[in-house]
Enzyme design. Structure first.
Site, PDB file in Angstrom:
ATOM      1  N   HIS A  16      -6.668  -4.760  10.554  1.00  0.00           N
ATOM      2  CA  HIS A  16      -6.690  -4.619   9.021  1.00  0.00           C
ATOM      3  C   HIS A  16      -5.119  -5.113   8.715  1.00  0.00           C
ATOM      4  CE1 HIS A  16      -4.213  -0.204   9.453  1.00  0.00           C
ATOM      5  NE2 HIS A  16      -3.493  -1.208   9.444  1.00  0.00           N
TER       6      HIS A  16
ATOM      7  N   ASP B  85       0.821  -1.370  -0.157  1.00  0.00           N
ATOM      8  CA  ASP B  85       0.012   0.076  -0.016  1.00  0.00           C
ATOM      9  C   ASP B  85       0.843   1.222  -0.114  1.00  0.00           C
ATOM     10  OD1 ASP B  85       0.917  -0.381   2.589  1.00  0.00           O
ATOM     11  OD2 ASP B  85      -0.964  -0.801   3.377  1.00  0.00           O
TER      12      ASP B  85
ATOM     13  N   GLU C 228      -9.265  -1.579   5.616  1.00  0.00           N
ATOM     14  CA  GLU C 228     -10.331  -1.230   6.954  1.00  0.00           C
ATOM     15  C   GLU C 228     -11.299  -2.097   7.210  1.00  0.00           C
ATOM     16  OE1 GLU C 228      -8.242   0.299   8.818  1.00  0.00           O
ATOM     17  OE2 GLU C 228      -7.626   2.144   8.118  1.00  0.00           O
TER      18      GLU C 228
ATOM     19  N   ASP D 141      -6.645  -2.011  14.175  1.00  0.00           N
ATOM     20  CA  ASP D 141      -8.115  -2.220  14.188  1.00  0.00           C
ATOM     21  C   ASP D 141      -8.337  -3.574  13.241  1.00  0.00           C
ATOM     22  OD1 ASP D 141      -7.194  -1.703  11.608  1.00  0.00           O
ATOM     23  OD2 ASP D 141      -8.647  -0.095  11.258  1.00  0.00           O
TER      24      ASP D 141
HETATM   25  P1  PGA Z   1       2.753  -1.101  12.833  1.00  0.00           P
HETATM   26  O1  PGA Z   1       1.490  -1.326  11.581  1.00  0.00           O
HETATM   27  O2  PGA Z   1       3.520  -2.248  12.220  1.00  0.00           O
HETATM   28  O3  PGA Z   1       3.299   0.017  12.462  1.00  0.00           O
HETATM   29  O4  PGA Z   1       1.955  -1.478  14.030  1.00  0.00           O
HETATM   30  C1  PGA Z   1       0.883  -2.547  10.887  1.00  0.00           C
HETATM   31  C2  PGA Z   1      -0.201  -2.007  10.205  1.00  0.00           C
HETATM   32  O5  PGA Z   1      -0.863  -1.150  10.437  1.00  0.00           O
HETATM   33  O6  PGA Z   1      -0.506  -3.063   9.285  1.00  0.00           O
END
Ligand code: PGA
Length: 263
Positions: free
Chosen positions: A138, A67, A143, A136
Site C-alpha cells: 500500500h 493519512d 490497501e 502489502d
Molecule cells: P513503515 O510503514 O515505514 O513503518 O514500514 C510504511 C507504510 O505502511 O506505508
C-alpha cells in the site's frame, strides 16, 4: 521511475532528505506531502539537521500528511499528527497554520475528506509527495484493491497492516480499524513523488511495484503511471530487483542523464 539504491538505512535517509531539502530551496513555499511510519524517521532527522546546520527554512512550506487513524485525537500519542510534531515539525520552523494532517476524531470523516481535498487544491496542489510502502504494497492507507481513481476517504485497514502497526500500540486490538487516507488519485496528482523504502521484509513488494505489472493488488504499482517518481531504497529493500545494474548505471552517470533528460 528513477531508482536510487543506497547501501543502508542511513544513506537512504540522507539521500531522501537531500532531495526534499533541494526542493524546498528551489521553492520556499513548497507544498510538501508527508508520510509517517518507521521508514521516514531517519529522513526527518536529517531534515532537522539540515535546518539546524544550514538554516533550511520551513516557515513558508505547507505540508499535507497522507493519512490518520480514525478515532484518535490529534494529541493521542499514536496519532500521526503527534508523530509528525515529535519527529519533524517541533524541531524546525514549521508554521502550524500551514500544517495539515487528517483529523482522526472528526465527527464526519467523509465531509472532512472533501474539505481536505479542497485545501490541497487551494494551495495549487502538492509539489512533492513523500511516500513509504506497506508490507502489502500500500501507499498511504490505500490497501490492495483500492481504485486508482480514489480520493481522500475512509478506508478499512487490512489485517496485515493492523498486525504490522501493532508494534506501536499496547496490543493488536488497540490498533484502529479505519483511517482517513489520501486516495491513489490524490497522490498521482502530486507534481513529483519520492518513495523511500528500507529492509529485507519489503524486498518482495519493491520488486512487484517497480518491475511487476500495474495492479490494484499492489497499490504502489500505480506510481508506474506517474511521470516523475524517485524511489530511494536501501540494499536490503532492493535485493529482489532484477535490473539493478541499469539503475546503478543511471545513478552513477547522472550528469550525462541530466543533460539528456533534464532531471
Ligand atoms: P513503515 O510503514 O515505514 O513503518 O514500514 C510504511 C507504510 O505502511 O506505508
Amino acid at each position: 521511475m528513477e531508482i536510487i539504491i543506497t547501501p543502508d538505512y542511513e544513506q537512504m535517509s540522507k539521500t531522501s532528505a537531500q532531495i526534499i531539502a533541494s526542493e524546498i530551496k528551489r521553492k520556499h513555499d513548497l507544498v510538501l506531502g508527508l508520510a509517517t511510519g518507521d521508514t521516514p524517521v531517519g529522513t526527518y532527522d536529517e531534515l532537522v539537521k539540515i535546518h539546524k546546520e544550514e538554516g533550511l527554512d520551513f516557515s513558508k512550506v505547507t505540508t499535507f500528511n497522507l493519512d490518520e487513524y480514525i478515532g484518535l485525537a490529534p494529541l493521542h500519542k499514536n496519532s500521526y499528527n503527534f508523530f509528525m510534531w515529535e519527529n519533524l515539525f517541533k524541531h524546525v520552523n514549521a508554521n502550524s497554520g500551514n500544517v495539515y494532517v487528517p483529523q482522526g476524531n472528526t465527527d464526519d470523516p467523509e465531509e472532512f475528506s472533501q474539505w481536505y481535498e479542497e485545501q490541497i487544491k487551494k494551495t495549487g496542489g502538492i509539489d512533492l509527495q513523500v511516500l513509504g510502502i506497506g508490507g502489502d504494497g500500500h501507499i498511504a492507507f490505500n490497501e490492495p484493491g483500492s481504485s486508482f481513481a480514489s480520493r481522500t476517504r475512509i478506508k478499512a485497514l487490512e489485517k496485515q497492516t493492523i498486525e504490522d502497526n501493532a508494534r506501536f500500540f499496547k496490543k493488536v486490538e488497540d490498533v484502529p480499524r479505519f483511517a482517513i487516507t489520501m486516495g491513489i488519485g490524490t497522490i498521482l496528482e502530486a507534481k513529483k513523488i519520492l518513495l523511500i523504502v528500507s529492509g529485507k521484509n519489503k524486498a518482495g513488494v519493491c520488486a512487484q511495484f517497480i518491475e511487476g505489472p500495474v495492479s490494484s493488488q499492489i497499490t504502489a504499482s500505480a506510481l508506474q503511471l506517474h511521470n516523475y517518481v524517485t524511489v530511494v531504497l536501501d540494499a536490503d529493500a532492493a535485493s529482489k530487483l532484477t535490473r539493478t545494474e541499469y539503475y546503478n548505471w543511471v545513478r552513477d552517470n547522472k550528469h550525462m542523464v541530466q543533460k539528456k533528460v533534464g532531471r
